[in-house]
Design an enzyme around this catalytic site. Structure first.
Site, PDB file in Angstrom:
ATOM      1  N   LYS A  80       7.563  16.960 -15.651  1.00 62.68           N
ATOM      2  CA  LYS A  80       6.597  16.022 -16.447  1.00 62.68           C
ATOM      3  C   LYS A  80       5.805  16.719 -17.547  1.00 62.68           C
ATOM      4  O   LYS A  80       5.105  17.608 -17.145  1.00 62.68           O
ATOM      5  CB  LYS A  80       6.047  15.262 -15.312  1.00 62.68           C
ATOM      6  CG  LYS A  80       5.691  13.669 -15.788  1.00 62.68           C
ATOM      7  CD  LYS A  80       4.828  12.876 -14.610  1.00 62.68           C
ATOM      8  CE  LYS A  80       4.754  11.650 -15.191  1.00 62.68           C
ATOM      9  NZ  LYS A  80       4.300  10.950 -13.955  1.00 62.68           N
ATOM     10  N   ARG A 117       3.806  -8.595  -6.386  1.00 63.88           N
ATOM     11  CA  ARG A 117       4.726  -8.222  -5.522  1.00 63.88           C
ATOM     12  C   ARG A 117       4.648  -8.114  -4.002  1.00 63.88           C
ATOM     13  O   ARG A 117       5.845  -8.036  -3.277  1.00 63.88           O
ATOM     14  CB  ARG A 117       5.339  -6.888  -6.110  1.00 63.88           C
ATOM     15  CG  ARG A 117       5.488  -6.801  -7.395  1.00 63.88           C
ATOM     16  CD  ARG A 117       6.229  -5.621  -7.961  1.00 63.88           C
ATOM     17  NE  ARG A 117       5.790  -4.182  -7.649  1.00 63.88           N
ATOM     18  CZ  ARG A 117       6.457  -3.207  -8.148  1.00 63.88           C
ATOM     19  NH1 ARG A 117       7.366  -3.319  -8.792  1.00 63.88           N
ATOM     20  NH2 ARG A 117       5.967  -2.041  -8.080  1.00 63.88           N
ATOM     21  N   GLU A 137       4.215  -2.360  -2.862  1.00 63.76           N
ATOM     22  CA  GLU A 137       3.034  -3.060  -2.738  1.00 63.76           C
ATOM     23  C   GLU A 137       3.189  -3.916  -1.374  1.00 63.76           C
ATOM     24  O   GLU A 137       2.404  -4.242  -0.870  1.00 63.76           O
ATOM     25  CB  GLU A 137       2.767  -3.955  -3.936  1.00 63.76           C
ATOM     26  CG  GLU A 137       2.191  -3.003  -5.041  1.00 63.76           C
ATOM     27  CD  GLU A 137       3.327  -2.302  -5.803  1.00 63.76           C
ATOM     28  OE1 GLU A 137       2.799  -1.668  -6.851  1.00 63.76           O
ATOM     29  OE2 GLU A 137       4.408  -2.565  -5.652  1.00 63.76           O
TER      30      GLU A 137
END
Length: 614
Positions: free
Chosen positions: A279, A390, A362
């Site tokens: 990353k 969600r 979630e």
């Protein structure tokens, strides 16, 4: 420069190996320079440069379907599909989106702004292709972070068993999957990346199936091989689901990626290609601290994104929660992979044993919070409004049904700005206020946030404290628990709002006063359970009502107040419900969006004046 001559993916297919490597370097420079001007997602895109180039080398994304997961790593894809010249408008009002958007280009297969859905979507596309007798390829690009979401495993489980030809590309930049161990594993990795291996395997199985006892021999050999492989190789989970596993592959070797992607595409079965990336690759500030270069504001490319934490609602929430947890050992904090964004890093340092980061999950976070609450803890789940959606089923079934004391710190409520429709928090008012027993508090300034959070942790039952992204505007008197208050007396019209939109109606009242119109301003501190008595009393006097909200119309507070007026037998001469109606709000700054959607002070004042003229 090579990049200047790339107007479509077809141009990439004409490049040789050294030119591909140069293109990747130019793309990184382009990303840093562009994002430094507009802000956006930086580290994730820098890490996916070679992978995106290779995907466009192998696939034709106008016909083939490339499904991004989350989608914040699609900048290189957009630059290579005819939108490079538009990057000055990235995430701006009327500009290109920071996420895939089919309305922009036929190369964008599917809207993506939330995590973990790519495999499910890709499998649906693959099944549609088969049912309709078409021949395009389907690939899903999912990161190891998104792989922490349960939906990803639902999709993988079904996709692996389906037999449908599709490729799932796992972009692994350091989490979730352990690296290979030892020389045998490395050798197997190289062997398994050769197409000849799969041709031999397929032929071997076909020959044995026609020999007496051959199938039994094949099953025995396969079980022995599987046992050895499980002991030394970390891919058995995917193969047990029905995938052919390839990798790990160096995600920054563009030629190897092209070769491996081509093999995976031609296998004609569910394939999982494991790609290792870094990353922030190629830009030192992002590579050394990728967490600080995820979503960034404009910055100086020579220095890198700023590292100073702004004092905003998220920061104030996190700091106050640390203080509260020091006084009550039952308080714990829960986040779904958003400790930095929700302001919980200070809590994680101060009270690490009471801090739980569950990953991009979630629904699990809500259900786990219910378990914590059932056993006597006071869980505070800090979550962006658009991600809390969600966990709605768990809010109903696991929390509200048992009236458990779970506190929801609903960050990014209302319009959020440049991330656009996938991230605006404009639905939580509609669904939170319909949950039986739910209390919803709406602070408009830092002081109110502190007071309401203190009140919330001391309550019984489920409670949500919803607050916007960014800093405060006006400061309001200390909140002492009342459901609403009159901030300004008036005789000609009543203006009602909650949260930071209260700033707009107060300013609107000041503008109306300049026109000789006296407007009464009612601030709602609590929108569930809704106590509309102050609003109704005001409307009895003024005869006119405007309710301002940055949420969608169905289920909004304005509708609830309108129903209360009818039930009370009050028929106002003016009733204006200013909200988002049934539309998704576009991207842009919050100020721009409020003006565009008629939610700013000037628009509110103009609407009242227009009604008064009638």
């Amino acid at each position: 420069m090579i990049l200047e001559n790339i107007s479509s993916p077809a141009d990439i297919k004409r490049l040789d190996g050294p030119e591909l490597a140069r293109l990747c370097g130019e793309l990184r420079e382009f990303l840093v320079n562009s994002v430094s001007q507009t802000g956006g997602h930086l580290a994730s895109n820098l890490g996916a440069v070679e992978l995106t180039v290779a995907l466009h080398r192998v696939y034709d994304t106008e016909t083939d379907r490339l499904v991004f997961d989350v989608g914040h790593q699609c900048y290189v894809h957009k630059a290579l599909t005819g939108r490079r010249e538009l990057f000055g408008t990235l995430r701006q009002l009327g500009g290109i989106s920071g996420f895939p958007k089919p309305e922009e280009s036929g190369h964008d297969a599917f809207v993506a702004g939330h995590a973990s859905n790519s495999v499910s979507v890709a499998l649906g596309m693959a099944r549609a292709r088969t049912l309709m007798g078409e021949g395009y390829s389907v690939a899903a690009l999912i990161g190891d972070g998104a792989l922490t979401g349960g939906l990803a495993y639902e999709g993988l489980n079904d996709a692996g068993a389906s037999g449908e030809p599709l490729v799932v590309i796992l972009n692994d930049n350091g989490m979730s999957i352990d690296p290979n161990v030892g020389g045998i594993a490395a050798h197997l990795s190289r062997l398994r990346l050769r197409p000849g291996y799969y041709r031999f395997k397929k032929g071997y199985r076909a020959v044995l199936s026609h020999l007496p006892g051959g199938r039994k021999l094949y099953r025995f050999n396969h079980s022995v091989k599987t046992g050895i492989k499980k002991a030394i190789y970390p891919c058995s989970m995917f193969e047990d689901m029905g995938f052919t596993y390839l990798g790990p592959v160096n995600g920054h070797n563009v030629e190897q990626l092209c070769t491996t992607l081509a093999w995976a595409r031609e296998m004609g079965c569910p394939v999982l290609l494991h790609v290792r990336t870094v990353k922030g690759k190629g830009y030192a500030p992002a590579e050394s601290r990728p967490e600080l270069s995820h979503g960034v504001s404009p910055f100086d490319p020579a220095v890198g994104p700023g590292q100073e934490r702004k004092v905003d609602f998220s920061y104030i929430f996190g700091h106050e929660l640390v203080e509260l947890a020091g006084k009550d050992k039952r308080i714990c904090a829960v986040t779904a992979a958003m400790a930095e964004g929700t302001g919980l890093q200070e809590f994680a340092s101060a009270w690490p044993k009471r801090f739980f980061d569950v990953g991009i999950a979630e629904g699990h976070a809500v259900a786990m919070s219910a378990g914590l609450a059932k056993q006597g803890m006071v869980p505070v789940f800090a979550v962006y409004s658009s991600f809390l959606q969600r966990g709605f089923d768990m809010l109903l079934h696991d929390v509200a049904l048992q009236r458990l004391h779970v506190v929801l710190a609903v960050d990014r409520a209302g319009l959020v700005g440049a991330d656009g429709p996938t991230h605006h928090g404009c639905q939580d008012v509609g669904y939170l206020t319909q949950i039986p027993g739910m209390t919803v508090l709406c602070p408009a300034c830092f002081g109110e946030l502190k007071a309401m959070l203190r009140h919330a942790v001391g309550m019984d039952g489920p409670v949500a404290v919803r607050y916007p992204r960014g800093g405060e505007g006006r400061q309001y008197p200390g909140w002492t628990g009342e459901s609403a208050s009159v901030l300004r007396q008036g005789t000609d019209a009543t203006l009602a709002a909650y949260g930071t939109l209260t700033d707009e109606i107060l300013t609107a009242a000041e503008l109306l006063a300049q026109k000789g119109v006296s407007a009464e301003v009612v601030k709602l501190h609590r929108i569930a359970p809704l106590d509309g008595s102050l609003v109704l009393e005001s409307v009895r006097r003024t005869g006119r009502l405007l309710v301002l909200e940055d949420c969608n119309e169905n289920g909004c507070v304005g509708q609830q107040l309108a129903a209360a007026l009818v039930q009370a037998g009050i028929a106002p001469r003016m009733l204006i419900l200013r909200n988002l109606k049934s539309a998704f709000a576009p991207q842009g700054t919050v100020a721009q969006l409020r003006k565009k959607l008629g939610l700013d002070a000037g628009s509110v004042a103009a609407a009242v004046l227009e009604e008064l003229k009638r």
